[in-house]
Design an enzyme around this catalytic site. Structure first.
Site, mmCIF file in Angstrom:
data_model
loop_
_atom_site.group_PDB
_atom_site.id
_atom_site.type_symbol
_atom_site.label_atom_id
_atom_site.label_comp_id
_atom_site.label_asym_id
_atom_site.label_seq_id
_atom_site.Cartn_x
_atom_site.Cartn_y
_atom_site.Cartn_z
ATOM 1 N N ASN A 13 0.840 -1.218 0.000
ATOM 2 C CA ASN A 13 0.000 0.000 0.000
ATOM 3 C C ASN A 13 0.868 1.259 0.000
ATOM 4 O O ASN A 13 0.523 2.252 -0.645
ATOM 5 C CB ASN A 13 -0.957 0.001 1.187
ATOM 6 C CG ASN A 13 -2.170 -0.856 0.916
ATOM 7 O OD1 ASN A 13 -3.033 -0.486 0.124
ATOM 8 N ND2 ASN A 13 -2.236 -2.014 1.543
ATOM 9 N N MET A 89 1.090 -2.500 12.443
ATOM 10 C CA MET A 89 0.485 -3.517 13.306
ATOM 11 C C MET A 89 0.540 -3.181 14.793
ATOM 12 O O MET A 89 0.536 -4.087 15.631
ATOM 13 C CB MET A 89 1.143 -4.879 13.039
ATOM 14 C CG MET A 89 0.952 -5.382 11.616
ATOM 15 S SD MET A 89 -0.783 -5.476 11.117
ATOM 16 C CE MET A 89 -1.252 -6.979 11.945
ATOM 17 N N ARG A 90 0.607 -1.915 15.137
ATOM 18 C CA ARG A 90 0.530 -1.511 16.543
ATOM 19 C C ARG A 90 -0.736 -0.676 16.728
ATOM 20 O O ARG A 90 -1.111 0.091 15.838
ATOM 21 C CB ARG A 90 1.729 -0.652 16.972
ATOM 22 C CG ARG A 90 3.078 -1.213 16.665
ATOM 23 C CD ARG A 90 3.382 -2.540 17.286
ATOM 24 N NE ARG A 90 3.451 -2.534 18.734
ATOM 25 C CZ ARG A 90 3.661 -3.615 19.473
ATOM 26 N NH1 ARG A 90 3.806 -4.791 18.882
ATOM 27 N NH2 ARG A 90 3.705 -3.535 20.773
ATOM 28 N N LEU A 92 -2.482 2.394 18.284
ATOM 29 C CA LEU A 92 -2.063 3.680 18.842
ATOM 30 C C LEU A 92 -2.914 4.036 20.059
ATOM 31 O O LEU A 92 -4.119 3.756 20.103
ATOM 32 C CB LEU A 92 -2.180 4.780 17.780
ATOM 33 C CG LEU A 92 -1.233 4.649 16.577
ATOM 34 C CD1 LEU A 92 -1.567 5.702 15.518
ATOM 35 C CD2 LEU A 92 0.233 4.747 17.001
ATOM 36 N N ASN A 106 -6.545 4.960 8.251
ATOM 37 C CA ASN A 106 -6.077 3.566 8.209
ATOM 38 C C ASN A 106 -6.746 2.836 7.051
ATOM 39 O O ASN A 106 -7.867 3.186 6.665
ATOM 40 C CB ASN A 106 -6.455 2.870 9.524
ATOM 41 C CG ASN A 106 -5.996 1.423 9.582
ATOM 42 O OD1 ASN A 106 -4.882 1.094 9.187
ATOM 43 N ND2 ASN A 106 -6.871 0.537 10.066
ATOM 44 N N HIS A 108 -8.160 -0.886 6.081
ATOM 45 C CA HIS A 108 -8.536 -2.151 6.725
ATOM 46 C C HIS A 108 -9.157 -3.075 5.674
ATOM 47 O O HIS A 108 -10.045 -2.651 4.923
ATOM 48 C CB HIS A 108 -9.542 -1.881 7.852
ATOM 49 C CG HIS A 108 -9.899 -3.129 8.587
ATOM 50 N ND1 HIS A 108 -9.050 -3.742 9.481
ATOM 51 C CD2 HIS A 108 -11.001 -3.920 8.521
ATOM 52 C CE1 HIS A 108 -9.606 -4.841 9.942
ATOM 53 N NE2 HIS A 108 -10.796 -4.970 9.380
HETATM 54 C C1 GRF Z 1 -3.208 -4.722 3.963
HETATM 55 O O1 GRF Z 1 -4.037 -5.796 3.645
HETATM 56 C C2 GRF Z 1 -3.946 -3.701 4.794
HETATM 57 O O2 GRF Z 1 -5.299 -3.607 4.486
HETATM 58 C C3 GRF Z 1 -3.777 -4.239 6.188
HETATM 59 O O3 GRF Z 1 -2.468 -4.752 6.226
HETATM 60 C C4 GRF Z 1 -2.076 -5.129 4.895
HETATM 61 C C5 GRF Z 1 -0.806 -4.398 4.598
HETATM 62 O O4 GRF Z 1 -0.222 -4.807 3.393
HETATM 63 N N1 GRF Z 1 -4.032 -3.209 7.171
HETATM 64 P P1 GRF Z 1 0.979 -4.005 2.777
HETATM 65 O O5 GRF Z 1 2.097 -3.967 3.831
HETATM 66 O O6 GRF Z 1 0.519 -2.624 2.436
HETATM 67 O O7 GRF Z 1 1.410 -4.772 1.571
#
Ligand code: GRF
Length: 187
Positions: A13, A89-90, A92, A106, A108
């Site tokens: 992303n 992955m934390r 906040l 964010n 999701h």
């Molecule tokens: C994605 O699926 C996003 O929706 C989720 O974590 C994943 C991150 O993927 N929150 P990347 O690191 O952007 O490839």
């Protein structure tokens, strides 16, 4: 708009944002990428584009407060206007979220409010859903619960595995994050 992108991993992303920022007329640039894990591919993606790529590991701080204070300071030092969580992955703490009101968003991988948290694709398949998708939302102290900015669905096909669905959703995630930035830039 100056973006600060927070990651924990592969950063696909992040890459979609890097690519969009290279387009003429895209209303944003990335000022800094922060990862709470060193040695992740997302950091390399930033470095390849000459974006400051900073590791701030939660393990190097005595408390969550100190870890988040370091994030806060780094974002301020880079004049960030909007914080984009992209696979960060934390969770906040309320204090930092409240310090940046409506400035943290964010992505999701579900059609919120359905399937907050982890394992979204398997849970959607197990529930017999016909559609999955992804959502960009404002971050509020309650996890995955903030106001929705934009959302897009994809079909769930018969016999899809969670990986099949994850790949289908990821493709639209890569369109949706730039779309959300365009929407917010017009506000
Ligand atoms: C994605 O699926 C996003 O929706 C989720 O974590 C994943 C991150 O993927 N929150 P990347 O690191 O952007 O490839």
């Amino acid at each position: 708009m100056k973006l600060g992108v927070l990651i924990s991993g592969r950063g696909s992303n992040l890459q979609s944002l890097i690519d969009s920022c290279a387009e003429k007329d895209f209303p944003a640039e990335i000022s800094v990428v922060i990862s709470n894990k060193g040695d992740v591919y997302g950091l390399e993606r930033a470095q390849k584009d000459n974006i400051p790529a900073i590791t701030l590991s939660h393990k190097d701080y005595r408390s969550k407060q100190e870890f988040e204070a370091a994030i806060d300071k780094t974002l301020q030092d880079h004049d960030v206007d909007l914080i984009c969580l992209a696979g960060f992955m934390r969770i906040l703490s309320p204090w930092i979220i409240e310090k940046w009101p409506n400035k943290i968003i964010n992505i999701h991988p579900s059609l919120l409010p359905k399937y907050k948290g982890l394992d979204t694709h398997q849970r959607a398949i197990d529930a017999g859903e016909k559609e999955g998708g992804c959502t960009i939302h404002y971050v509020v102290p309650e996890m995955d619960a903030g106001p929705i900015i934009v959302q897009k669905s994809v079909p769930i096909e018969k016999d899809d595995t969670a990986d099949d669905l994850a790949q289908r959703v990821l493709k639209i995630e890569h369109q949706l994050y730039p779309d959300a930035i365009r929407i917010l830039a017009k506000k």
